[in-house]
Motif scaffolding. Structure first.
Motif, PDB file in Angstrom:
ATOM      1  N   THR A   1     -23.834  16.387  66.001  1.00 48.83           N
ATOM      2  CA  THR A   1     -23.436  15.249  66.535  1.00 48.83           C
ATOM      3  C   THR A   1     -23.423  14.822  65.006  1.00 48.83           C
ATOM      4  N   ALA A   2     -22.125  13.298  64.766  1.00 44.76           N
ATOM      5  CA  ALA A   2     -22.169  12.502  63.113  1.00 44.76           C
ATOM      6  C   ALA A   2     -23.644  11.680  63.820  1.00 44.76           C
ATOM      7  N   GLY A   3     -24.581  11.847  62.691  1.00 46.93           N
ATOM      8  CA  GLY A   3     -25.526  10.548  63.100  1.00 46.93           C
ATOM      9  C   GLY A   3     -26.828  11.324  62.840  1.00 46.93           C
ATOM     10  N   ASP A   4     -26.372  12.341  63.597  1.00 46.56           N
ATOM     11  CA  ASP A   4     -27.877  13.069  64.759  1.00 46.56           C
ATOM     12  C   ASP A   4     -28.952  13.162  62.734  1.00 46.56           C
TER      13      ASP A   4
ATOM     14  N   ASN B   1     -31.551  11.677  77.943  1.00 43.78           N
ATOM     15  CA  ASN B   1     -30.429  11.657  77.447  1.00 43.78           C
ATOM     16  C   ASN B   1     -30.930  10.595  76.117  1.00 43.78           C
ATOM     17  N   ALA B   2     -30.356  11.306  75.212  1.00 42.33           N
ATOM     18  CA  ALA B   2     -31.038  11.214  73.987  1.00 42.33           C
ATOM     19  C   ALA B   2     -29.916   9.632  73.435  1.00 42.33           C
ATOM     20  N   SER B   3     -29.262  10.162  73.943  1.00 43.64           N
ATOM     21  CA  SER B   3     -28.074   8.237  73.816  1.00 43.64           C
ATOM     22  C   SER B   3     -28.835   7.552  74.108  1.00 43.64           C
ATOM     23  N   ASN B   4     -29.643   7.043  74.736  1.00 42.54           N
ATOM     24  CA  ASN B   4     -30.250   5.810  75.375  1.00 42.54           C
ATOM     25  C   ASN B   4     -31.786   5.549  75.224  1.00 42.54           C
ATOM     26  N   ILE B   5     -32.306   5.481  74.439  1.00 39.17           N
ATOM     27  CA  ILE B   5     -33.818   5.443  74.239  1.00 39.17           C
ATOM     28  C   ILE B   5     -34.493   5.043  75.163  1.00 39.17           C
TER      29      ILE B   5
ATOM     30  N   ALA C   1     -36.401  10.650  67.721  1.00 37.58           N
ATOM     31  CA  ALA C   1     -36.266   9.499  68.641  1.00 37.58           C
ATOM     32  C   ALA C   1     -36.457   9.481  70.053  1.00 37.58           C
TER      33      ALA C   1
ATOM     34  N   GLN D   1     -31.103   4.663  65.746  1.00 35.24           N
ATOM     35  CA  GLN D   1     -30.438   5.513  65.306  1.00 35.24           C
ATOM     36  C   GLN D   1     -28.547   5.558  65.175  1.00 35.24           C
ATOM     37  N   ALA D   2     -28.284   6.263  64.458  1.00 38.96           N
ATOM     38  CA  ALA D   2     -26.768   5.490  64.108  1.00 38.96           C
ATOM     39  C   ALA D   2     -25.357   5.842  65.154  1.00 38.96           C
ATOM     40  N   ASN D   3     -26.228   7.307  66.001  1.00 42.34           N
ATOM     41  CA  ASN D   3     -25.765   7.926  66.980  1.00 42.34           C
ATOM     42  C   ASN D   3     -25.624   7.176  68.234  1.00 42.34           C
ATOM     43  N   VAL D   4     -26.649   6.184  68.302  1.00 40.84           N
ATOM     44  CA  VAL D   4     -26.874   5.759  69.951  1.00 40.84           C
ATOM     45  C   VAL D   4     -25.701   5.522  70.756  1.00 40.84           C
ATOM     46  N   GLY D   5     -25.616   4.920  71.871  1.00 39.50           N
ATOM     47  CA  GLY D   5     -25.010   3.856  72.602  1.00 39.50           C
ATOM     48  C   GLY D   5     -23.589   4.925  72.393  1.00 39.50           C
ATOM     49  N   LEU D   6     -23.672   6.563  72.360  1.00 33.97           N
ATOM     50  CA  LEU D   6     -22.195   6.728  72.824  1.00 33.97           C
ATOM     51  C   LEU D   6     -21.783   7.557  74.304  1.00 33.97           C
TER      52      LEU D   6
ATOM     53  N   GLU E   1     -21.924   5.016  76.765  1.00 36.11           N
ATOM     54  CA  GLU E   1     -22.645   4.541  77.166  1.00 36.11           C
ATOM     55  C   GLU E   1     -22.043   3.974  78.634  1.00 36.11           C
TER      56      GLU E   1
END
Lengths: 347, 348
Positions: A64-67, A222-226, A252, B264-269, B271
């Motif tokens: 994904t972009a930003g990974d 879910n790695a998008s919410n650390i 992360a 990190q720039a891609n977090v929050g997606l 949510e």
């Protein structure tokens, strides 16, 4: 507007365009015919051997972009391209279907080489076959090593998830870990599962799989919410005090696990795959035992070099044997030598 | 305005029994659900009801709750904000980049970040009210734009996709005390974000029930045409609501960046859907005009309890989305029944 923003914008536009092209092409019955006639006109299976020919390679990954991991792969490919006068077209879609469409689009635009990561080989089989039928040489990277040769790829550049996982497991066992928590951050990514299974073998589980649960427990986050990831790992550590080791598969998530171990008052040892600035810091202060560095810069850089050598000079490195880019273990002993490089976006 | 008054549980006809009145409250279903889930997990595992367990549940709940309350206000006002999730990353990035690249004091970074969030919220609001386009599409646009900006700008400025070093900024200690400190009660570490969440929920509830602006919100979402005809500034209300979700995203982004010290720039997606899920479980109608801040908070609590409860109970976390989906459907069905009953009861 800065270069980064432009890249993002053009990438977004290109993605939209590619998606449309691929979609309309599949409905167009004339498409494959045109393609096969091109394949007979230019038998690119035999390299052209012109050292000055300007080449264009497409890189299609599932990042994904930003990974942070894939960002380094992209940088590796672009650096190799810049060094060798090769145009690199990097595209990515985490969905297998989208990835297949991007490969189709690259085939339509008649690139000179294709570099593909294969987390879901079956989904990409048809598109890769189509590219090869059009005379485009393919190198697979990262995931999909076991199917790479079968699909007719020139070679595979990456690291075998299972064997690297096993290597990490052995190191953890030597450090005294008896029960491991393996944290998976992408549901459905086969290679992450394989790393965990490999780690269980390394810890001494029976290969028939009977007693994997005794030495390892896997969990999804879910790695998008650390922040939530951190809390979830802490909950797990509190619930099962027997866990004395944690293996994360993403830097992360490693940061979150380090904080979780502290919050839960656990004595678990932590190891991770891949690097970022915080991981270096944690290795230095002893919170992370070691990081398994895949050296993914090479997964971007080497395929470009390999494809260029193939196109210009007919070389096939190692006769097509998979080329491992890792593992390199980063520990407190060698962390200083690598850290500076990470801020360049190449580690 | 009928929808507005009944949504807040004000009896439409005098003399209705307290039970009937309670049944028409939008958060009723979520309260029952929360009690059942809490009781269920408490019997499954001792960890759940322990001090540490409650601290973990509330940790997940707090930041989700802050967003869910703001999103609930917006949904009562009849709009959606899909950009809210990614904006939590954008605001954190603004702070982290200013601190890391320019070396500014962290409070200055946080202030600029708030300005940025307000601008995004204002832009969302103006676009929705001026164009009359569905907010679903407009904020999907800002969502994608922010996603691109997050990665593109971060990569351009730092050559990586992660910004760290926030803890080395001037004023970090004070910022940590305000946004990310913990209090130990028993063996649980309770985060200060829980207080922020409770504060946001209380302010939002008072706003909805006690103020003229609260009436405007219900009217703008429930019956915009009649609201306009009686002089409610529907456009201004909606713009302010978009700026409210953006401010909530700033608060959550700030709590997160101060706590984790890097972004990190891609977090929050993704949510943003959790916020909507929590608001809907808490009794918000997708059509606007009904819902409550307390309900949204309870929706967030249900999310937090289930998410952590599954871990404590040692179940396979793969199943969590299934539970969430089941609860969402149950909540929507209960809401529909409540709305229908209300319509039948209503004399008009």
């Amino acid at each position: 507007m800065g270069r980064g923003a432009w890249l993002a914008l053009t990438a977004a536009i290109a993605l939209i365009l590619c998606g449309c092209t691929a979609g309309s092409r599949s409905e167009d019955s004339a498409g494959p015919v045109v393609e096969s006639s091109r394949a007979t006109e230019t038998p690119t299976a035999t390299p052209l051997g012109d050292p000055d020919r300007l080449l264009t390679f497409a890189v299609v990954t599932h990042g994904t972009a930003g990974d942070s991991f894939w960002d380094v792969v992209k940088t590796g490919a672009e650096d190799a391209g810049a060094a060798d006068n090769i145009e690199i077209d990097y595209q990515a879609d985490p969905e297998p279907g989208g990835q297949a469409q991007l490969i189709d689009a690259a085939t339509s635009s008649q690139v000179d080489g294709l570099i593909v990561s294969m987390p879901d080989p079956d989904a990409l089989q048809e598109s890769i076959a189509r590219a090869e039928a059009a005379g485009i040489p393919v190198v697979t990277i990262d995931a999909g090593e076991e199917r790479s040769a079968e699909f007719g790829a020139l070679t595979h550049v990456g690291q075998s998830a299972a064997s690297v996982g096993e290597g990490a497991g052995v190191r953890l066992r030597e450090a005294g870990v008896t029960k491991l928590l393996c944290v998976i951050h992408e549901a459905g990514n086969v290679s992450l599962e394989e790393r965990c299974q490999g780690a269980a073998l390394g810890l001494g589980a029976n290969p028939s799989g009977g007693d994997v649960e005794d030495v390892m427990h896997t969990m999804r986050v879910n790695a998008s919410n650390i922040a939530v990831t951190e809390t979830t790992i802490a909950s797990e550590l509190r619930t099962d005090p027997e866990i004395d080791g944690v293996l994360t598969l993403n830097p992360a998530v490693a940061d979150a696990a380090a904080a979780a171990i502290e919050a839960a008052g656990s004595a678990a040892m932590l190891a991770t795959f891949d690097l970022n600035a915080d991981v270096f810091q944690s290795i230095r202060n002893g919170q992370i035992l070691f990081a398994v560095d895949q050296q993914q810069y090479l997964q971007g850089y080497l395929p470009v070099v390999f494809l260029a050598l193939y196109a210009r000079n007919g070389n096939v490195v190692g006769g097509g044997q998979p080329v491992p880019t890792g593992p390199r273990y980063i520990t407190v002993e060698n962390v200083d030598s690598v850290e500076d490089l990470a801020s360049n976006g190449t580690r | 305005m009928t929808a507005a008054t009944s949504a807040r549980g004000v009896p439409l006809t005098p003399g209705r029994s307290p039970l009937v009145r309670a049944l028409s409250r939008p958060e009723l279903g979520s309260v029952i659900g929360a009690v059942i889930i809490a009781a269920f997990f408490a019997t499954q595992t001792a960890e759940f009801a322990s001090s540490a367990g409650i601290a973990n549940v509330l940790d997940v709940t707090a930041t989700l709750g802050i967003m869910a309350v703001a999103v609930a206000l917006l949904m009562i006002g009849g709009e959606f904000d899909l950009s809210a999730g990614v904006l939590t990353a954008s605001t954190g990035l603004v702070t982290a980049l200013l601190v890391d690249q320019l070396g500014v004091n962290i409070w200055e970074g946080i202030a600029w970040s708030l300005l940025f969030a307000l601008a995004v919220g204002f832009l969302n609001g103006i676009l929705v009210t001026r164009t009359r386009l569905p907010s679903f599409i407009v904020t999907l646009g800002t969502f994608l734009a922010l996603q691109g900006i997050n990665v593109g700008v971060t990569k351009h400025l730092t050559d990586t996709v992660q910004v760290g070093g926030v803890d080395e900024a001037q004023g970090y200690g004070a910022a940590r005390a305000v946004f990310a400190s913990t209090a130990t009660i028993g063996d649980g570490q309770f985060r200060v974000a829980i207080l922020w969440w409770i504060g946001v929920a209380v302010v939002a509830t008072l706003l909805l029930i006690r103020t003229k602006f609260g009436n405007w919100i219900f009217a703008s979402g429930g019956a915009p045409t009649s609201a306009r005809s009686v002089g409610v500034p529907v456009g201004r209300t909606k713009i302010l609501l978009f700026m409210t979700t953006a401010t909530a995203a700033w608060l959550v982004g700030t709590i997160s960046v101060v706590r984790l010290t890097s972004v990190q720039a891609n977090v929050g997606l993704g949510e943003e859907f959790n916020y909507i899920i929590a608001a809907v479980i808490g009794g918000c109608l997708l059509t606007g005009g009904a819902g409550s801040a307390i309900g949204a908070s309870i929706g967030a609590l249900i999310y937090g309890m289930t998410q952590q409860g599954i871990v404590f109970a040692q179940w396979d976390t793969d199943w969590f989305p299934l539970f969430l989906g089941g609860m969402l459907l149950a909540a929507v069905l209960i809401n529909t029944v409540v709305v229908r009953r209300r319509a039948e009861d209503s004399p008009g």
